[in-house]
Design a protein around this motif. Structure first.
Motif, PDB file in Angstrom:
ATOM      1  N   ILE A   1      35.717  -3.407  23.021  1.00  0.00           N
ATOM      2  CA  ILE A   1      36.437  -4.554  22.388  1.00  0.00           C
ATOM      3  C   ILE A   1      37.739  -5.144  23.038  1.00  0.00           C
ATOM      4  CG2 ILE A   1      35.472  -3.976  20.368  1.00  0.00           C
ATOM      5  CD1 ILE A   1      38.131  -2.983  19.051  1.00  0.00           C
ATOM      6  N   GLU A   2      37.797  -6.034  22.673  1.00  0.00           N
ATOM      7  CA  GLU A   2      39.165  -6.994  23.140  1.00  0.00           C
ATOM      8  C   GLU A   2      40.265  -6.080  22.618  1.00  0.00           C
ATOM      9  OE1 GLU A   2      39.697 -11.081  22.481  1.00  0.00           O
ATOM     10  OE2 GLU A   2      37.541 -11.512  23.066  1.00  0.00           O
ATOM     11  N   GLY A   3      41.364  -5.925  23.276  1.00  0.00           N
ATOM     12  CA  GLY A   3      42.561  -5.063  22.812  1.00  0.00           C
ATOM     13  C   GLY A   3      42.180  -3.491  23.430  1.00  0.00           C
ATOM     14  N   GLY A   4      41.223  -3.117  23.812  1.00  0.00           N
ATOM     15  CA  GLY A   4      40.850  -1.987  24.127  1.00  0.00           C
ATOM     16  C   GLY A   4      40.980  -1.591  25.578  1.00  0.00           C
ATOM     17  N   GLU A   5      40.441  -0.535  26.250  1.00  0.00           N
ATOM     18  CA  GLU A   5      40.618  -0.410  27.726  1.00  0.00           C
ATOM     19  C   GLU A   5      39.444  -0.808  28.354  1.00  0.00           C
ATOM     20  OE1 GLU A   5      41.177   3.830  28.151  1.00  0.00           O
ATOM     21  OE2 GLU A   5      43.000   3.961  27.232  1.00  0.00           O
TER      22      GLU A   5
ATOM     23  N   LEU B   1      21.712  -4.056  23.005  1.00  0.00           N
ATOM     24  CA  LEU B   1      23.012  -4.562  23.458  1.00  0.00           C
ATOM     25  C   LEU B   1      23.565  -5.918  22.479  1.00  0.00           C
ATOM     26  CD1 LEU B   1      22.053  -4.519  27.235  1.00  0.00           C
ATOM     27  CD2 LEU B   1      23.540  -2.678  25.878  1.00  0.00           C
ATOM     28  N   SER B   2      24.976  -5.865  22.761  1.00  0.00           N
ATOM     29  CA  SER B   2      25.614  -7.037  21.936  1.00  0.00           C
ATOM     30  C   SER B   2      26.749  -7.276  22.751  1.00  0.00           C
ATOM     31  CB  SER B   2      26.161  -6.298  20.653  1.00  0.00           C
ATOM     32  OG  SER B   2      26.648  -7.257  19.680  1.00  0.00           O
ATOM     33  N   LYS B   3      27.814  -8.242  22.063  1.00  0.00           N
ATOM     34  CA  LYS B   3      28.756  -8.902  22.672  1.00  0.00           C
ATOM     35  C   LYS B   3      29.767  -7.544  23.057  1.00  0.00           C
ATOM     36  CE  LYS B   3      32.620 -12.054  22.362  1.00  0.00           C
ATOM     37  NZ  LYS B   3      33.351 -13.115  21.511  1.00  0.00           N
ATOM     38  N   PHE B   4      29.851  -6.799  22.292  1.00  0.00           N
ATOM     39  CA  PHE B   4      30.862  -5.591  22.369  1.00  0.00           C
ATOM     40  C   PHE B   4      29.965  -4.426  22.089  1.00  0.00           C
ATOM     41  CE2 PHE B   4      33.766  -8.314  19.957  1.00  0.00           C
ATOM     42  CZ  PHE B   4      34.556  -8.902  20.963  1.00  0.00           C
ATOM     43  N   ASN B   5      29.847  -3.420  22.852  1.00  0.00           N
ATOM     44  CA  ASN B   5      28.951  -2.312  22.877  1.00  0.00           C
ATOM     45  C   ASN B   5      29.416  -0.855  22.981  1.00  0.00           C
ATOM     46  OD1 ASN B   5      26.114  -3.773  23.734  1.00  0.00           O
ATOM     47  ND2 ASN B   5      27.880  -4.899  25.058  1.00  0.00           N
TER      48      ASN B   5
ATOM     49  N   ALA C   1      30.017   0.343  19.613  1.00  0.00           N
ATOM     50  CA  ALA C   1      29.682   0.667  18.340  1.00  0.00           C
ATOM     51  C   ALA C   1      28.410   1.858  18.432  1.00  0.00           C
ATOM     52  CB  ALA C   1      29.157  -0.548  17.389  1.00  0.00           C
ATOM     53  N   PRO C   2      28.573   2.909  17.519  1.00  0.00           N
ATOM     54  CA  PRO C   2      27.535   3.962  17.549  1.00  0.00           C
ATOM     55  C   PRO C   2      26.360   3.380  16.945  1.00  0.00           C
ATOM     56  CG  PRO C   2      29.064   4.350  15.912  1.00  0.00           C
ATOM     57  CD  PRO C   2      29.589   3.149  16.549  1.00  0.00           C
ATOM     58  N   ARG C   3      25.214   4.225  17.304  1.00  0.00           N
ATOM     59  CA  ARG C   3      23.857   3.910  16.718  1.00  0.00           C
ATOM     60  C   ARG C   3      23.979   4.639  15.165  1.00  0.00           C
ATOM     61  NH1 ARG C   3      19.005   3.049  18.977  1.00  0.00           N
ATOM     62  NH2 ARG C   3      18.620   2.920  16.896  1.00  0.00           N
ATOM     63  N   ILE C   4      23.512   4.023  14.277  1.00  0.00           N
ATOM     64  CA  ILE C   4      23.599   4.516  12.900  1.00  0.00           C
ATOM     65  C   ILE C   4      22.235   4.185  12.215  1.00  0.00           C
ATOM     66  CG2 ILE C   4      24.590   4.808  10.651  1.00  0.00           C
ATOM     67  CD1 ILE C   4      27.268   4.236  12.024  1.00  0.00           C
ATOM     68  N   ASN C   5      21.338   5.013  11.788  1.00  0.00           N
ATOM     69  CA  ASN C   5      20.361   4.745  11.212  1.00  0.00           C
ATOM     70  C   ASN C   5      20.593   4.324   9.608  1.00  0.00           C
ATOM     71  OD1 ASN C   5      17.592   4.681   9.851  1.00  0.00           O
ATOM     72  ND2 ASN C   5      17.074   6.659  10.143  1.00  0.00           N
ATOM     73  N   LEU C   6      20.621   3.143   9.132  1.00  0.00           N
ATOM     74  CA  LEU C   6      20.978   2.600   8.003  1.00  0.00           C
ATOM     75  C   LEU C   6      19.711   2.646   7.005  1.00  0.00           C
ATOM     76  CD1 LEU C   6      23.363  -0.308   9.137  1.00  0.00           C
ATOM     77  CD2 LEU C   6      23.829   1.894   8.212  1.00  0.00           C
TER      78      LEU C   6
ATOM     79  N   ASN D   1      26.180  -0.402  15.493  1.00  0.00           N
ATOM     80  CA  ASN D   1      25.519  -1.248  16.366  1.00  0.00           C
ATOM     81  C   ASN D   1      24.714  -2.449  15.466  1.00  0.00           C
ATOM     82  OD1 ASN D   1      23.178  -2.310  17.738  1.00  0.00           O
ATOM     83  ND2 ASN D   1      23.827  -0.876  19.388  1.00  0.00           N
ATOM     84  N   PRO D   2      25.052  -3.593  15.806  1.00  0.00           N
ATOM     85  CA  PRO D   2      24.448  -4.914  15.071  1.00  0.00           C
ATOM     86  C   PRO D   2      22.985  -4.650  14.759  1.00  0.00           C
ATOM     87  CG  PRO D   2      26.087  -5.655  16.524  1.00  0.00           C
ATOM     88  CD  PRO D   2      25.840  -4.152  17.062  1.00  0.00           C
ATOM     89  N   HIS D   3      22.318  -4.303  15.910  1.00  0.00           N
ATOM     90  CA  HIS D   3      20.907  -4.080  15.663  1.00  0.00           C
ATOM     91  C   HIS D   3      20.377  -3.247  14.572  1.00  0.00           C
ATOM     92  CE1 HIS D   3      19.965  -6.522  18.975  1.00  0.00           C
ATOM     93  NE2 HIS D   3      21.039  -6.257  19.636  1.00  0.00           N
TER      94      HIS D   3
END
Length: 258
Positions: A4-8, A62-66, A68-73, A159-161
């Motif tokens: 993400i922005e602000g990160g490395e 995949l998303s704009k930022f990648n 985030a972890p996968r979480i089964n919601l 993850n957004p998906h």
């Protein structure tokens, strides 16, 4: 970007346009005029490539930022017949909000629309930069206290998906997440005028009369994400979108050294 922005993590893409920045909806742009004209039409090969890219993005989540972890919601939000709406936050000060005819009042209207749906479960997704403490939220100050029982704030990275898996509709102001939701097959409501609104595949709460010709998500993707985007891989240089997709998958799946 891998992060993400602000990160490395460095961003790996940029959109190059001949006149206006791609999210400027205040006046007609070259890209908008192309979509409105008969001059822009995908060949069979172009359509096949575009559909392959979209399918690969969705399949690989995949998303704009990648970051985030996968979480089964699904255990938390089971398929029990409840209609679920995802409200997408954005960071305050984001240029795309203003130039896509949105503002803080747009988020107020989104929240009002959600509050008027007590039979639905409302998931409010905070922006990744807000979660990381790098930006301020539009939605956080607007949420009522106490929070209605049908509201859930997603204040953690996911993850957004994984969110798309458990919701029926997505409400956005101008967020890129709206187009990602379109690609994932979700019904998307646009409360402002992002570049992908007004072409007939989103439900638009703000009319954009200039955009008069129906277009498909593939046509918009091809123009913005293939023809007018430039991709690069750190340490390797310029790349095609397919190469970057594979790079992002590899980076995400490579274990971090202890």
């Amino acid at each position: 970007s891998p992060g993400i922005e602000g990160g490395e993590a460095a961003a790996c893409s940029i959109i190059v346009t001949p006149d206006l920045v791609y999210y400027d909806t205040t006046r007609p742009s070259h890209l908008e005029n192309l979509l409105n004209s008969d001059a822009f039409d995908l060949s069979k090969d172009q359509l096949a490539r575009t559909e392959s890219c979209i399918a690969s993005i969705v399949r690989n989540r995949l998303s704009k930022f990648n970051h985030a972890p996968r979480i089964n919601l699904r255990p938390r939000f089971p398929a029990d017949g409840t209609r679920r709406i995802l409200l997408v936050d954005q960071r305050k000060g984001g240029a795309s909000i203003h130039w896509s005819l949105g503002g803080h009042a747009t988020f107020e209207r989104m929240l009002e629309a959600a509050l008027a749906m007590p039979a639905c479960q409302i998931l409010v997704k905070l922006h990744p930069e807000v979660i990381a403490g790098h930006a301020r939220s539009h939605f956080r100050p607007l949420l009522p206290s106490p929070l209605p029982g049908n509201f859930v704030v997603i204040d953690y990275d996911v993850n957004p998906h994984d969110l798309f898996d458990v919701v029926d509709e997505v409400f956005v102001c101008t967020s890129q997440l709206g187009f990602e939701a379109v690609m994932a097959g979700k019904e998307v409501h646009c409360f402002a005028a992002p570049y992908y609104a007004g072409w007939g595949f989103t439900l638009d709460r703000l009319a954009i009369p200039r955009r008069s010709r129906p277009r498909t998500p593939a046509e918009v993707f091809h123009l913005y994400h293939i023809v007018h985007s430039r991709y690069f891989i750190p340490g390797k240089g310029a790349a095609e979108i397919e190469d970057l997709i594979q790079h992002l998958v590899t980076v995400r799946e490579t274990p971090v050294p202890a």
